[in-house]
Design a protein around this motif. Sequence first.
Motif, PDB file in Angstrom:
ATOM      1  N   SER A 295       5.386 -18.793  40.968  1.00  0.00           N
ATOM      2  CA  SER A 295       5.104 -19.835  41.944  1.00  0.00           C
ATOM      3  C   SER A 295       5.507 -19.322  43.314  1.00  0.00           C
ATOM      4  CB  SER A 295       5.843 -21.131  41.600  1.00  0.00           C
ATOM      5  OG  SER A 295       7.232 -20.928  41.587  1.00  0.00           O
ATOM      6  N   CYS A 296       5.052 -20.022  44.347  1.00  0.00           N
ATOM      7  CA  CYS A 296       5.332 -19.628  45.730  1.00  0.00           C
ATOM      8  C   CYS A 296       6.545 -20.393  46.231  1.00  0.00           C
ATOM      9  CB  CYS A 296       4.121 -19.918  46.604  1.00  0.00           C
ATOM     10  SG  CYS A 296       4.394 -19.560  48.349  1.00  0.00           S
ATOM     11  N   TYR A 297       7.513 -19.668  46.759  1.00  0.00           N
ATOM     12  CA  TYR A 297       8.712 -20.293  47.296  1.00  0.00           C
ATOM     13  C   TYR A 297       8.390 -21.120  48.534  1.00  0.00           C
ATOM     14  CZ  TYR A 297      13.501 -20.830  48.955  1.00  0.00           C
ATOM     15  OH  TYR A 297      14.688 -21.353  49.368  1.00  0.00           O
ATOM     16  N   VAL A 298       7.385 -20.696  49.307  1.00  0.00           N
ATOM     17  CA  VAL A 298       7.053 -21.361  50.568  1.00  0.00           C
ATOM     18  C   VAL A 298       6.354 -22.700  50.328  1.00  0.00           C
ATOM     19  CG1 VAL A 298       5.774 -21.161  52.740  1.00  0.00           C
ATOM     20  CG2 VAL A 298       6.874 -19.153  51.766  1.00  0.00           C
ATOM     21  N   CYS A 299       5.231 -22.684  49.612  1.00  0.00           N
ATOM     22  CA  CYS A 299       4.433 -23.899  49.432  1.00  0.00           C
ATOM     23  C   CYS A 299       4.645 -24.558  48.076  1.00  0.00           C
ATOM     24  CB  CYS A 299       2.950 -23.603  49.653  1.00  0.00           C
ATOM     25  SG  CYS A 299       2.197 -22.596  48.353  1.00  0.00           S
ATOM     26  N   ARG A 300       5.416 -23.902  47.204  1.00  0.00           N
ATOM     27  CA  ARG A 300       5.779 -24.416  45.877  1.00  0.00           C
ATOM     28  C   ARG A 300       4.601 -24.516  44.910  1.00  0.00           C
ATOM     29  NH1 ARG A 300      10.760 -28.468  46.927  1.00  0.00           N
ATOM     30  NH2 ARG A 300      11.497 -27.491  48.825  1.00  0.00           N
ATOM     31  N   ALA A 301       3.489 -23.885  45.239  1.00  0.00           N
ATOM     32  CA  ALA A 301       2.307 -23.928  44.368  1.00  0.00           C
ATOM     33  C   ALA A 301       2.432 -22.925  43.224  1.00  0.00           C
ATOM     34  CB  ALA A 301       1.058 -23.612  45.184  1.00  0.00           C
ATOM     35  N   ALA A 302       1.752 -23.231  42.126  1.00  0.00           N
ATOM     36  CA  ALA A 302       1.657 -22.283  41.019  1.00  0.00           C
ATOM     37  C   ALA A 302       0.789 -21.113  41.463  1.00  0.00           C
ATOM     38  CB  ALA A 302       1.034 -22.968  39.814  1.00  0.00           C
ATOM     39  N   ILE A 303       1.145 -19.905  41.038  1.00  0.00           N
ATOM     40  CA  ILE A 303       0.348 -18.721  41.346  1.00  0.00           C
ATOM     41  C   ILE A 303      -0.165 -18.160  40.028  1.00  0.00           C
ATOM     42  CG2 ILE A 303       0.320 -16.413  42.351  1.00  0.00           C
ATOM     43  CD1 ILE A 303       2.651 -17.233  44.127  1.00  0.00           C
ATOM     44  N   PRO A 304      -1.469 -18.362  39.753  1.00  0.00           N
ATOM     45  CA  PRO A 304      -2.029 -17.816  38.508  1.00  0.00           C
ATOM     46  C   PRO A 304      -1.913 -16.296  38.480  1.00  0.00           C
ATOM     47  CG  PRO A 304      -3.544 -19.371  39.537  1.00  0.00           C
ATOM     48  CD  PRO A 304      -2.446 -19.100  40.525  1.00  0.00           C
ATOM     49  N   ARG A 305      -1.757 -15.731  37.305  1.00  0.00           N
ATOM     50  CA  ARG A 305      -1.615 -14.275  37.153  1.00  0.00           C
ATOM     51  C   ARG A 305      -2.771 -13.524  37.810  1.00  0.00           C
ATOM     52  NH1 ARG A 305       3.372 -13.810  35.774  1.00  0.00           N
ATOM     53  NH2 ARG A 305       4.040 -14.624  33.790  1.00  0.00           N
ATOM     54  N   GLU A 306      -4.006 -14.067  37.683  1.00  0.00           N
ATOM     55  CA  GLU A 306      -5.163 -13.374  38.262  1.00  0.00           C
ATOM     56  C   GLU A 306      -5.169 -13.418  39.796  1.00  0.00           C
ATOM     57  OE1 GLU A 306      -6.446 -17.557  37.120  1.00  0.00           O
ATOM     58  OE2 GLU A 306      -5.377 -15.949  36.106  1.00  0.00           O
ATOM     59  N   VAL A 307      -4.398 -14.319  40.387  1.00  0.00           N
ATOM     60  CA  VAL A 307      -4.295 -14.402  41.853  1.00  0.00           C
ATOM     61  C   VAL A 307      -3.164 -13.502  42.339  1.00  0.00           C
ATOM     62  CG1 VAL A 307      -3.799 -15.913  43.803  1.00  0.00           C
ATOM     63  CG2 VAL A 307      -5.274 -16.712  41.950  1.00  0.00           C
ATOM     64  N   GLY A 308      -2.007 -13.616  41.734  1.00  0.00           N
ATOM     65  CA  GLY A 308      -0.858 -12.778  42.073  1.00  0.00           C
ATOM     66  C   GLY A 308      -0.557 -12.726  43.564  1.00  0.00           C
ATOM     67  N   TYR A 309      -0.420 -11.520  44.082  1.00  0.00           N
ATOM     68  CA  TYR A 309      -0.047 -11.338  45.486  1.00  0.00           C
ATOM     69  C   TYR A 309      -1.153 -11.728  46.455  1.00  0.00           C
ATOM     70  CZ  TYR A 309       4.302  -9.174  44.097  1.00  0.00           C
ATOM     71  OH  TYR A 309       5.551  -8.957  43.569  1.00  0.00           O
ATOM     72  N   ALA A 310      -2.377 -11.958  45.981  1.00  0.00           N
ATOM     73  CA  ALA A 310      -3.458 -12.413  46.864  1.00  0.00           C
ATOM     74  C   ALA A 310      -3.182 -13.818  47.412  1.00  0.00           C
ATOM     75  CB  ALA A 310      -4.790 -12.378  46.126  1.00  0.00           C
TER      76      ALA A 310
END
Length: 90
Positions: free
Chosen positions: A41-56
């Motif tokens: 997840s993103c510390y800034v916006c708290r959104a889930a980050i899917p594996r296929e998105v990752g650092y994008a």
Amino acid sequence: EAMTEAALRSCCHCLKKGITVRFQKSEGCNKMQCPKCKKDSCYVCRAAIPREVGYAHFCQDPRQPGRPCPKVCGKCDLWDHKNQEEIEAE
């Protein structure tokens, strides 16, 4: 105590299952991994980050530390930088 509470994050993946897992970033980038389910997840916006998105999920434009994105891409910063007063004091 209020500052500590503001720095804590809950895993959005675990919350959907009714499990509360809280963690705090002490250093490093803003891509956080839950210590329980190992999902990102993103510390800034708290959104889930899917594996296929990752650092994008994060801004990919190179820039000077502490400076905003020149293209205003709208993505979260991967790294938190010192504020400008701290940079100038060094």
